[in-house]
Design a protein around this motif. Structure first.
Motif: not given
Length: 183
Positions: A3-8, A30-37
């Motif tokens: 899971l890489t480079g997903n800008d949104a 993933n430049p705007v990823l805030l939470q990993l769940g």
């Protein structure tokens, strides 16, 4: 799984029934990823790379993960300040690398980790002031490295560590008062 480079992508969830990943789980850039769940059923993976998710604040994803067969890396997740769901992780079959996490204050998420088969490296975790959370760690199969953890003032949390196969390397931990905890 990559899971890489997903800008949104703001939040990663939706993998609740996934029980095993036979390869590495890579969550990278993933430049705007805030939470990993959402990986609530996952019990085994080959390895985990979670890196360069620069605004990632929390990982609440792996409550049942018991074993990582290969490497476990958290790297350059600058805003990461909460990791709560690795409490069942017992063994890492490769190396453990926790690096450049400027907001992380504790390692309680690793409270049941007993074995790291290769090296354990904690580097540039500038808000980490002790190693509580590593209380169950018994063996490190290669080197144990602590580098440039500016706020680290105690090695408490290492009381059960009884085997480090190779070197202990402490560098640039300016606030470290003594080596108590390595008795």
């Amino acid at each position: 799984m990559l899971l890489t480079g997903n800008d949104a992508l703001l939040e990663l969830s939706g993998f609740a029934s996934l029980a095993e990943v036979g390869d590495y789980l890579r969550i990278i850039d993933n430049p705007v990823l805030l939470q990993l769940g959402g990986f609530t059923s996952l019990v085994s993976i080959e390895g985990l790379y979670c890196r360069d998710n620069t605004v990632l604040k929390s990982i609440e994803a792996f409550p049942n993960l018991a074993e990582v067969d290969g490497n476990f890396q958290l790297l350059r997740n600058f805003a990461l300040n909460s990791i709560t769901e690795f409490e069942n992780l017992d063994t890492i079959g490769g190396w453990l690398s926790i690096q450049i996490l400027h907001e992380l204050t504790d390692l309680s998420c690793l409270s049941n980790l007993r074995h790291v088969e290769e090296s354990c490296s904690i580097n540039q975790c500038t808000a980490l002031n002790n190693l509580s959370g590593l209380d169950s760690l018994r063996t490190i199969g290669e080197d144990f490295k602590l580098h440039n953890c500016d706020a680290l003032n105690a090695l408490s949390g290492l009381g059960n560590l009884n085997i480090i196969e190779r070197d202990i390397n402490l560098q640039g931990c300016a606030a470290l008062l003594d080596l108590a905890g390595l008795e």
